[in-house]
Design a protein around this motif. Structure first.
Motif, short mmCIF file in Angstrom:
data_model
loop_
_atom_site.label_atom_id
_atom_site.label_comp_id
_atom_site.label_asym_id
_atom_site.label_seq_id
_atom_site.Cartn_x
_atom_site.Cartn_y
_atom_site.Cartn_z
N ALA A 1 0.83 -1.21 0.00
CA ALA A 1 0.00 0.00 0.00
C ALA A 1 0.86 1.25 0.00
O ALA A 1 0.54 2.26 -0.65
CB ALA A 1 -0.93 -0.01 1.21
N LYS A 2 1.99 1.19 0.71
CA LYS A 2 2.89 2.34 0.76
C LYS A 2 3.49 2.61 -0.62
O LYS A 2 3.69 3.77 -1.01
CB LYS A 2 4.00 2.07 1.78
CG LYS A 2 4.89 3.27 2.05
CD LYS A 2 6.00 2.93 3.02
CE LYS A 2 5.44 2.51 4.36
NZ LYS A 2 6.53 2.24 5.34
N ARG A 3 3.77 1.53 -1.38
CA ARG A 3 4.30 1.72 -2.73
C ARG A 3 3.33 2.51 -3.60
O ARG A 3 3.73 3.33 -4.44
CB ARG A 3 4.56 0.36 -3.39
CG ARG A 3 5.78 -0.38 -2.88
CD ARG A 3 5.96 -1.66 -3.66
NE ARG A 3 7.12 -2.41 -3.22
CZ ARG A 3 7.50 -3.57 -3.76
NH1 ARG A 3 6.78 -4.10 -4.76
NH2 ARG A 3 8.57 -4.19 -3.32
N ASP A 4 2.02 2.24 -3.41
CA ASP A 4 1.00 2.88 -4.24
C ASP A 4 0.45 4.16 -3.62
O ASP A 4 -0.55 4.71 -4.09
CB ASP A 4 -0.16 1.89 -4.47
CG ASP A 4 0.28 0.66 -5.24
OD1 ASP A 4 1.30 0.75 -5.96
OD2 ASP A 4 -0.38 -0.38 -5.12
N ASP A 5 1.09 4.63 -2.53
CA ASP A 5 0.65 5.85 -1.83
C ASP A 5 -0.79 5.75 -1.36
O ASP A 5 -1.53 6.74 -1.33
CB ASP A 5 0.82 7.08 -2.74
CG ASP A 5 2.28 7.37 -3.03
OD1 ASP A 5 3.11 7.14 -2.12
OD2 ASP A 5 2.59 7.83 -4.14
N ARG A 6 -1.21 4.54 -0.97
CA ARG A 6 -2.55 4.35 -0.41
C ARG A 6 -2.42 4.46 1.11
O ARG A 6 -2.38 3.47 1.82
CB ARG A 6 -3.13 3.00 -0.83
CG ARG A 6 -3.42 2.91 -2.33
CD ARG A 6 -4.06 1.58 -2.73
NE ARG A 6 -3.09 0.50 -2.78
CZ ARG A 6 -3.08 -0.54 -1.97
NH1 ARG A 6 -3.96 -0.63 -1.00
NH2 ARG A 6 -2.16 -1.48 -2.10
N ASN A 7 -2.35 5.69 1.58
CA ASN A 7 -2.05 5.92 3.00
C ASN A 7 -3.13 5.39 3.93
O ASN A 7 -2.84 4.93 5.03
CB ASN A 7 -1.83 7.42 3.24
CG ASN A 7 -0.58 7.93 2.54
OD1 ASN A 7 0.44 7.26 2.54
ND2 ASN A 7 -0.67 9.11 1.93
N GLU A 8 -4.36 5.48 3.51
CA GLU A 8 -5.44 4.96 4.36
C GLU A 8 -5.28 3.46 4.56
O GLU A 8 -5.50 2.93 5.66
CB GLU A 8 -6.80 5.28 3.73
CG GLU A 8 -7.14 6.76 3.74
CD GLU A 8 -8.53 7.02 3.16
OE1 GLU A 8 -9.18 6.02 2.77
OE2 GLU A 8 -8.95 8.19 3.11
N ASP A 9 -4.90 2.75 3.50
CA ASP A 9 -4.69 1.30 3.62
C ASP A 9 -3.47 0.99 4.47
O ASP A 9 -3.46 0.02 5.24
CB ASP A 9 -4.54 0.68 2.24
CG ASP A 9 -5.86 0.64 1.47
OD1 ASP A 9 -6.91 0.71 2.13
OD2 ASP A 9 -5.83 0.54 0.22
N VAL A 10 -2.42 1.80 4.32
CA VAL A 10 -1.23 1.59 5.15
C VAL A 10 -1.61 1.68 6.63
O VAL A 10 -1.26 0.82 7.44
CB VAL A 10 -0.14 2.64 4.83
CG1 VAL A 10 1.02 2.53 5.83
CG2 VAL A 10 0.37 2.46 3.41
N GLU A 11 -2.35 2.74 6.98
CA GLU A 11 -2.77 2.92 8.37
C GLU A 11 -3.67 1.78 8.82
O GLU A 11 -3.52 1.24 9.92
CB GLU A 11 -3.49 4.26 8.51
CG GLU A 11 -3.95 4.54 9.94
CD GLU A 11 -4.71 5.86 10.04
OE1 GLU A 11 -4.87 6.35 11.16
OE2 GLU A 11 -5.17 6.37 8.98
#
Length: 613
Positions: free
Chosen positions: A308-318
């Protein structure tokens, strides 16, 4: 053996029943009324091993005790040795270390009473597990080799696979790629001869690690293909043998596949990313509601957060990191190493989002769990040192008893020799006395005869003087001759008396016997406890500042700590010991740091760190 044949049919021949858990099948077979005690012990050992690999240690230990009771009742000491090994391994897994030394000694004594090659192999393997827990790899290597030697031609593929797997693990920690491949191959070769598919899955994973060493050496596609080939073989066991491979082993295979896709493929490779996410999700799905699986689930969520971090999906990272955190909270006590990584990931995430309140909150948790981890490691180390002390004390007592027994045997031998010599000497004295007494009587008899002869001779002389005065001169000559003979006899008797006195003096003399009593006592204590301290700021004051300036993504404290160790030119094994992690985790961290520093795959991280100025 009918019950075992029935079990095999139940596990492979009936489609619906084969889908149930292996434990249900084993329990059904154990409950059959015609199952012999020998077969029941074998089935209980299989059931206990199933519980152990699923981390259901309480059930595993209860099953092992039941198996031991039945085996001892039937006087089947070889099967009892196998059950004792299961109990020992389960106690180690449950971190109940207080009695593992005594239990390993019981296993060894039971195997010696059984006096079979297989029982001794199990006993030596138990000693290897003990010293693995005490972190003495040289002793583990020694007892594994003794176990293999004990079996000789009496092969048991199951225990042989486990022994070779331990040798593989030791050499993996030592970063010895050639030996890793050798022992992983032997472990797999033996595991393929068994029906323990969990063991087989572990050996397939070991072979993938062995090929990872080759890939790191030459970066050839063939080695990378072999990594995924063996992981694929491990993953296929779950569908090929439904109900016979435990979910935990299958989830580990999925985690390894997801991790390799993330490490060895470009972030722009959409297929690799899809596969990595697929297997990470599969790992946590298969372990849903499984006991003691928090670490693996948290690892799968960590991989998903990286994607998720690779794709800048910050909500998913959190979301993934918070889910991993809440999963780890359900484990009591939590595995602190994983908990520290999760909370550190959350702290870094919130800091990057400028949410300093949450960043501070989770950073404080990082410090809290680090402190608890240190306390746990300290307590564990103290317990292991106590076990080592008790082990060494017991070994010294055994050595002392053996030496005392040997000394007692030597004393008994000397006493026996002295007694024999004394008896022979007394017998000789008796015979000597008897000889002298007989000689004395003969001498007295001879003297008496000579005396009587002298009297008779004098009488004859008187008669001859009265009757033959004419022969007086001849008689005088005869008398002179008789005097000469008497004198000769007297000289002869004196000479014989002198010889007797000399013989008596020689017999009266003798050498003294000196006895020495040998007693040897040696006690040896190793107490080797070294603690590495990081003093990088004294070596290179601007090291961390330069490192952070060159990083494309923020480096964590653990990343900086690993860079410091690498700057001090420590190898993977030393770093793993200092950071209390596996060598594999160190290699993965090196790869992650290279990415954060923007280094190419062919660039050497160690050379980059040494070149910082």
């Amino acid at each position: 053996m009918k019950s075992l044949l029935l079990l095999f049919i139940c596990l492979t021949g009936l489609g619906g029943f084969a889908q149930t858990r292996l434990s249900d099948s084993l329990q059904s077979a154990i409950a059959l009324p015609h199952t012999s005690e020998h077969d029941k012990v074998m089935l209980l050992n299989q059931l206990g091993e199933f519980y152990r690999v699923n981390k259901e240690y309480t059930k595993a230990m209860a099953t092992a005790r039941e198996s031991i009771t039945i085996a001892l009742r039937a006087n089947n000491l070889t099967d009892a040795s196998k059950a004792y090994l299961l109990l020992l391994n389960s106690r180690i897994g449950a971190q109940e270390l207080a009695q593992i030394r005594q239990l390993s000694d019981t296993l060894l004594s039971t195997a010696k009473k059984a006096n079979t090659p297989i029982s001794m192999a199990y006993a030596y393997y138990g000693q290897a597990l003990l010293f693995k827990t005490l972190e003495h790899p040289d002793a583990v290597m020694k007892y594994c080799q003794m176990a293999l030697a004990a079996m000789d031609r009496n092969q048991d593929p199951y225990i042989a696979a486990k022994i070779y797997y331990q040798l593989y693990a030791i050499n993996a920690n030592w970063n010895n790629g050639a030996k890793v491949y050798q022992y992983a191959s032997l472990a797999l070769e033996n595991a393929l001869k068994t029906t323990d598919y969990t063991l087989l899955s572990n050996c397939y994973n070991a072979m993938s690690t062995a090929h990872e060493y080759k890939y790191e050496e030459n970066h050839q596609q063939a080695a990378l293909d072999s990594i995924f080939y063996y992981l694929d073989q491990s993953e296929q066991l779950y569908s090929r043998y439904p109900g016979q491979l435990n979910n935990y082993a299958y989830a580990i295979s999925c985690i390894n596949i997801a991790s390799y896709y993330q490490r060895f493929f470009s972030p722009t490779d959409n297929h690799a990313q899809t596969q990595g996410i697929h297997y990470a999700n599969k790992a946590r799905t298969v372990l849903k509601d499984a006991p003691n699986s928090q670490e693996v689930i948290a690892s799968s969520l960590g991989i998903l957060s990286e994607y998720a971090k690779r794709d800048d999906r910050n909500e998913d990272v959190e979301r993934y990191l918070l889910e991993a955190y809440h999963v780890m909270l359900t484990q009591q006590p939590p595995y602190y190493y994983t908990m520290i990584n999760v909370t550190k990931g959350l702290a870094d995430f919130y800091e990057s989002r400028k949410d300093y309140q949450n960043a501070l909150k989770f950073q404080q948790l990082v410090n809290e769990y680090s402190s608890k981890s240190f306390d746990q490691q300290k307590a564990s180390k103290a317990q292991k040192l106590e076990i080592e002390y008790q082990t060494e004390k017991a070994n010294n007592e055994v050595r002392f008893l053996k030496e005392r027994e040997k000394s007692q045997q030597q004393r008994n031998f000397l006493y026996t020799c002295i007694a024999i010599v004394s008896v022979l000497f007394l017998l000789f004295l008796f015979r000597s006395y008897h000889f002298r007494l007989r000689y004395s009587l003969q001498r007295e008899k001879q003297l008496e005869l000579e005396k009587q002869d002298s009297k008779l001779q004098l009488k004859l002389e008187k008669e001859e003087q009265a009757r033959l005065r004419a022969e007086q001169q001849l008689m005088e000559i005869q008398q002179q001759q008789l005097k000469k003979e008497v004198m000769a006899n007297v000289l002869q008797l004196e000479h014989k008396n002198q010889m007797l006195y000399n013989l008596k003096d020689k017999l009266a003399g003798g050498d003294e016997v000196n006895m020495q009593k040998v007693l040897k006592e040696e006690m040896v204590l190793d107490d080797d406890f070294e603690q590495a301290k990081l003093q990088i700021q004294q070596v290179h004051a601007d090291f961390f500042q330069l490192l952070n300036e060159k990083a494309q993504r923020k480096l964590t404290l653990l990343d900086l700590k690993l860079c410091a160790y690498l700057y001090l030119q420590m190898d993977t094994r030393q770093i793993a010991q200092l950071m209390h992690v596996e060598a594999k985790s160190v290699r993965m961290s090196r790869y992650r740091i290279k990415q954060k520093l923007g280094l190419e795959k062919e660039q050497d991280l160690n050379a980059f760190l040494q070149g910082l100025k």
